[in-house]
Design a protein around this motif. Structure first.
Motif, PDB file in Angstrom:
ATOM      1  N   UNK A   1      -3.012   2.698  -4.323  1.00  0.00           N
ATOM      2  CA  UNK A   1      -3.176   3.994  -3.414  1.00  0.00           C
ATOM      3  C   UNK A   1      -4.128   3.863  -2.412  1.00  0.00           C
ATOM      4  N   UNK A   2      -3.697   4.465  -1.173  1.00  0.00           N
ATOM      5  CA  UNK A   2      -4.481   4.427  -0.057  1.00  0.00           C
ATOM      6  C   UNK A   2      -5.487   5.119  -0.121  1.00  0.00           C
ATOM      7  N   UNK A   3      -6.857   4.736   0.587  1.00  0.00           N
ATOM      8  CA  UNK A   3      -8.114   5.519   0.248  1.00  0.00           C
ATOM      9  C   UNK A   3      -7.938   6.670   1.017  1.00  0.00           C
ATOM     10  N   UNK A   4      -8.942   7.793   0.523  1.00  0.00           N
ATOM     11  CA  UNK A   4      -9.301   9.206   1.225  1.00  0.00           C
ATOM     12  C   UNK A   4     -10.441   9.147   1.716  1.00  0.00           C
TER      13      UNK A   4
ATOM     14  N   UNK B   1      -6.830  -3.693   0.820  1.00  0.00           N
ATOM     15  CA  UNK B   1      -6.489  -3.922   2.081  1.00  0.00           C
ATOM     16  C   UNK B   1      -5.824  -2.627   2.715  1.00  0.00           C
ATOM     17  N   UNK B   2      -5.781  -1.504   1.908  1.00  0.00           N
ATOM     18  CA  UNK B   2      -4.844  -0.138   2.434  1.00  0.00           C
ATOM     19  C   UNK B   2      -5.849   0.409   3.241  1.00  0.00           C
TER      20      UNK B   2
ATOM     21  N   UNK C   1       0.756  -1.271  -0.058  1.00  0.00           N
ATOM     22  CA  UNK C   1       0.062   0.013  -0.168  1.00  0.00           C
ATOM     23  C   UNK C   1       0.846   1.414  -0.021  1.00  0.00           C
ATOM     24  N   UNK C   2       0.415   2.419  -0.560  1.00  0.00           N
ATOM     25  CA  UNK C   2       0.963   3.767  -0.448  1.00  0.00           C
ATOM     26  C   UNK C   2       1.404   4.011   0.971  1.00  0.00           C
ATOM     27  N   UNK C   3       2.749   4.310   0.970  1.00  0.00           N
ATOM     28  CA  UNK C   3       3.355   4.694   2.264  1.00  0.00           C
ATOM     29  C   UNK C   3       3.722   3.368   3.111  1.00  0.00           C
TER      30      UNK C   3
END
Length: 357
Positions: free
Chosen positions: A261-264, A324-325, A180-182
């Motif tokens: 990309x992680x969700x916003x 799963x992010x 996942x992002x980060x």
């Protein structure tokens, strides 16, 4: 009594034929540097140095005649070829040291090259094709002298050994090669042999590089720099490559990492409510959600919640997407303020007697 003399040249160690004529009955006697070497019309010597040959013969009247023939010799070209072992899929270079200005024919596989050494007898030949297996090179040298005599060496065979490349392999943690992002990815390289700290440029040494522009920098560790770890701040596809050296040859491997990309996530709903009233809060930006507040430690799942509000309260949201992010809503949270109830007031009425109020 007629005499006919001559000269000729021959390569040292080579055999040639001298033929006499002019005497009756073909009765001849041959001499080499004054020593008798036999009789007959022809003489076939092997020459190892400049030699004066004489032949004598007689006619029917018993008169003798003789002829001289001087044979000059030329050295056959000599040379020493050398070559190092090469790694698979690389070209080979042959170095030759020998007779100056000699012509060489080098054949291998289906290739044939014709080259000439310099005034110092040096020659360097590099194959145009790469070698995938060990190859035998057949080398023959020749030299043409001023009298146009050409002398040729015996053929020499030179075997160039081709070394197999190390099988380098990158393994990833997580093994799915998806993060996942980060998130961080840990890479481990194997296949270059055992690393010896006392020989930091020898076997078991790895060199990492990014093969995509958005790939984050790696933190290198482990024996021979066999481990690498990086944190991906941007979504997309990132690629890394590693070169492994086993002390003789290099091998490579590459890996592609998918960064999701992680969700916003955010909260939609009212920020004010009357005492004892309820408010509908809706989560957006992810697939699943967990709600928390500053009043309890209990977390509630669901896209929408409708809590009854008894006092000022703040809600936070954590969302998880299909990969799963996870991500959290604004750190300030979604605050709900309970409004005060209105306090009614009135003026005391006045009325005249016998009138309605």
């Amino acid at each position: 009594n007629d005499t006919e003399n001559g000269t000729g040249s021959v390569c040292i160690g080579k055999t040639f034929t001298l033929t006499a004529s002019g005497a009756d009955n073909n009765d001849y006697q041959w001499f080499a540097n004054g020593s008798s070497v036999g009789g007959g019309v022809s003489y076939r010597p092997t020459v190892n140095g400049t030699t004066e040959y004489k032949v004598s013969g007689s006619n029917a009247s018993g008169c003798y005649g003789e002829a001289l023939f001087t044979v000059n010799t030329h050295d056959n070209p000599t040379f020493v070829p050398t070559a190092n072992d090469v790694c698979k899929n690389n070209v080979a270079t042959i170095e030759i040291s020998g007779t100056e200005n000699a012509n060489y024919e080098i054949t291998w596989n289906s290739n044939k090259e014709e080259l000439t050494s310099d005034n110092n007898g040096k020659l360097s030949y590099t194959t145009t094709d790469v070698l995938n297996s060990s190859q035998n090179f057949k080398i023959v040298a020749s030299k043409t002298y001023e009298d146009l005599t050409t002398c040729t060496s015996d053929a020499q065979n030179l075997m160039v050994t081709v070394l197999e490349l190390p099988y380098i392999k990158i393994s990833a943690d997580p093994i799915t090669k998806e993060i996942c992002q980060d998130g961080s990815i840990k890479l481990t390289a194997t296949g270059a042999g055992v690393y010896d700290a006392s020989n930091p440029t020898g076997a078991g040494v790895y060199t990492w590089s990014a093969s995509s522009e958005n790939a984050p920098a790696l933190v290198i560790s482990g024996d021979g720099q066999s481990e690498a770890e990086g944190t991906a701040t941007q979504p997309g596809t990132i690629k890394y490559k590693v070169d492994g050296f086993n002390g003789a040859c290099h091998g490579t491997d590459s890996i592609t990492i998918l960064v999701h990309e992680k969700p916003s996530v955010s909260i939609e709903g009212d920020n004010q409510v009357c005492p004892g009233g309820s408010v509908s809060l809706k989560a957006t930006g992810a697939s699943t959600y967990l709600w928390s507040d500053n009043k309890t430690t209990t977390k509630i799942s669901g896209e929408t919640i409708t809590p009854t509000i008894t006092g000022n309260i703040t809600y936070w949201l954590e969302g998880t997407n299909e990969y799963g992010c996870t991500a959290k809503s604004d750190e300030a949270g979604h605050s709900i303020t309970v409004l005060a109830l209105p306090q009614p007031s009135w003026d005391e009425p006045h009325v005249c007697k016998n009138n309605d109020i």
